[in-house]
Write a protein that holds these residues in place. Sequence first.
Motif, PDB file in Angstrom:
ATOM      1  N   PRO A  73       0.821  -1.211   0.000  1.00 30.52           N
ATOM      2  CA  PRO A  73       0.000   0.000   0.000  1.00 30.52           C
ATOM      3  C   PRO A  73       0.854   1.261   0.000  1.00 30.52           C
ATOM      4  O   PRO A  73       1.949   1.290   0.561  1.00 30.52           O
ATOM      5  N   LEU A  74       0.337   2.289  -0.638  1.00 33.14           N
ATOM      6  CA  LEU A  74       0.974   3.606  -0.677  1.00 33.14           C
ATOM      7  C   LEU A  74       0.030   4.636  -0.055  1.00 33.14           C
ATOM      8  O   LEU A  74      -1.192   4.538  -0.221  1.00 33.14           O
ATOM      9  N   SER A  75       0.592   5.603   0.634  1.00 29.94           N
ATOM     10  CA  SER A  75      -0.180   6.756   1.083  1.00 29.94           C
ATOM     11  C   SER A  75       0.742   7.973   1.128  1.00 29.94           C
ATOM     12  O   SER A  75       1.961   7.847   1.018  1.00 29.94           O
ATOM     13  N   HIS A  76       0.152   9.148   1.294  1.00 30.01           N
ATOM     14  CA  HIS A  76       0.911  10.396   1.289  1.00 30.01           C
ATOM     15  C   HIS A  76       1.923  10.413   2.429  1.00 30.01           C
ATOM     16  O   HIS A  76       1.665   9.912   3.521  1.00 30.01           O
ATOM     17  N   ILE A  77       3.078  11.027   2.195  1.00 35.24           N
ATOM     18  CA  ILE A  77       4.173  11.009   3.172  1.00 35.24           C
ATOM     19  C   ILE A  77       3.927  11.892   4.392  1.00 35.24           C
ATOM     20  O   ILE A  77       4.556  11.690   5.429  1.00 35.24           O
ATOM     21  N   ASN A  78       3.022  12.866   4.298  1.00 38.13           N
ATOM     22  CA  ASN A  78       2.805  13.782   5.415  1.00 38.13           C
ATOM     23  C   ASN A  78       1.384  13.818   5.941  1.00 38.13           C
ATOM     24  O   ASN A  78       1.142  14.394   6.997  1.00 38.13           O
ATOM     25  N   ALA A  79       0.446  13.233   5.232  1.00 42.83           N
ATOM     26  CA  ALA A  79      -0.950  13.267   5.659  1.00 42.83           C
ATOM     27  C   ALA A  79      -1.656  11.999   5.170  1.00 42.83           C
ATOM     28  O   ALA A  79      -1.989  11.890   3.993  1.00 42.83           O
ATOM     29  N   ALA A  80      -1.874  11.094   6.073  1.00 41.04           N
ATOM     30  CA  ALA A  80      -2.431   9.784   5.715  1.00 41.04           C
ATOM     31  C   ALA A  80      -3.820   9.875   5.094  1.00 41.04           C
ATOM     32  O   ALA A  80      -4.235   8.957   4.399  1.00 41.04           O
ATOM     33  N   TYR A  81      -4.554  10.968   5.329  1.00 46.90           N
ATOM     34  CA  TYR A  81      -5.924  11.071   4.830  1.00 46.90           C
ATOM     35  C   TYR A  81      -6.037  11.645   3.412  1.00 46.90           C
ATOM     36  O   TYR A  81      -7.128  11.945   2.958  1.00 46.90           O
ATOM     37  N   VAL A  82      -4.940  11.803   2.720  1.00 51.02           N
ATOM     38  CA  VAL A  82      -5.013  12.286   1.335  1.00 51.02           C
ATOM     39  C   VAL A  82      -5.457  11.119   0.461  1.00 51.02           C
ATOM     40  O   VAL A  82      -4.664  10.264   0.054  1.00 51.02           O
ATOM     41  N   ARG A  83      -6.753  11.075   0.215  1.00 55.12           N
ATOM     42  CA  ARG A  83      -7.381   9.939  -0.473  1.00 55.12           C
ATOM     43  C   ARG A  83      -6.807   9.690  -1.869  1.00 55.12           C
ATOM     44  O   ARG A  83      -6.683   8.554  -2.306  1.00 55.12           O
ATOM     45  N   GLY A  84      -6.436  10.730  -2.584  1.00 53.39           N
ATOM     46  CA  GLY A  84      -5.901  10.577  -3.932  1.00 53.39           C
ATOM     47  C   GLY A  84      -4.556   9.868  -3.992  1.00 53.39           C
ATOM     48  O   GLY A  84      -4.111   9.473  -5.056  1.00 53.39           O
ATOM     49  N   HIS A  85      -3.912   9.706  -2.838  1.00 55.61           N
ATOM     50  CA  HIS A  85      -2.627   9.010  -2.785  1.00 55.61           C
ATOM     51  C   HIS A  85      -2.758   7.569  -2.297  1.00 55.61           C
ATOM     52  O   HIS A  85      -1.762   6.875  -2.151  1.00 55.61           O
ATOM     53  N   PHE A  86      -3.991   7.105  -2.036  1.00 60.16           N
ATOM     54  CA  PHE A  86      -4.196   5.697  -1.684  1.00 60.16           C
ATOM     55  C   PHE A  86      -4.004   4.879  -2.952  1.00 60.16           C
ATOM     56  O   PHE A  86      -4.778   4.992  -3.895  1.00 60.16           O
ATOM     57  N   ALA A  87      -2.961   4.095  -2.984  1.00 58.49           N
ATOM     58  CA  ALA A  87      -2.644   3.288  -4.163  1.00 58.49           C
ATOM     59  C   ALA A  87      -1.859   2.068  -3.694  1.00 58.49           C
ATOM     60  O   ALA A  87      -1.757   1.803  -2.494  1.00 58.49           O
ATOM     61  N   SER A  88      -1.313   1.340  -4.632  1.00 57.04           N
ATOM     62  CA  SER A  88      -0.460   0.200  -4.289  1.00 57.04           C
ATOM     63  C   SER A  88       0.550  -0.016  -5.406  1.00 57.04           C
ATOM     64  O   SER A  88       0.372   0.454  -6.526  1.00 57.04           O
ATOM     65  N   ALA A  89       1.605  -0.716  -5.045  1.00 59.99           N
ATOM     66  CA  ALA A  89       2.644  -1.076  -6.008  1.00 59.99           C
ATOM     67  C   ALA A  89       3.070  -2.503  -5.710  1.00 59.99           C
ATOM     68  O   ALA A  89       3.074  -2.940  -4.555  1.00 59.99           O
TER      69      ALA A  89
END
Length: 191
Positions: A131-147
């Motif tokens: 899972p991926l998420s934003h480096i400074n704010a976990a609630y940034v929905r547009g950065h919820f992804a995976s690799a």
Amino acid sequence: MPEIRKTILTVEEIHHEGGPAVARPLRLGSIAAVVKNPFAGGYEADLVGFMQALKPLGRELAERLIAALGDSGEIQSYGKGAIVGGDGEIEHGAMWHEPGGWGMREALGGTLAIVPSNKVVGAIGTRLMVPLSHINAAYVRGHFASAEIGIYDAPRRDEIVYGLVMATGGRIHDRLGGLAVADIKGEDGLR
């Protein structure tokens, strides 16, 4: 010290996901190391010493991945993962939480958000979605992804694949609302 058999580094450039091409492609990278599992085939009560020994590896892999993606100022999202060979246990993958997470956070200059993670026990060639998420704010929905991480000849039964992933942005056609990068307050790693 961990015994490393091999490492692998990949970088993708994503121009679109079916919609219009973007002016600047999203760069998504992963790096993984195949490490001999000194605890394979048995139970060890104290894993902390080996976890601490993994810290330099976490930092080195993070620095190499950042260099492959450009520089630390370009990175917006991250994650980590581990694939444990069949003679190991899931806790051997969990040893990567601190070395992998803090390695990235330190190399990126002290990010605020927790580093998301995944781990699995598997056979040679097992793939893992990290899972991926934003480096400074976990609630940034547009950065919820995976690799995906994985190596065709690893992990052997007595090995662990430890991996890191980073990206220069969120999903390329994010349009589902939620907290935007421009609205991050940077107070608690959540918002």
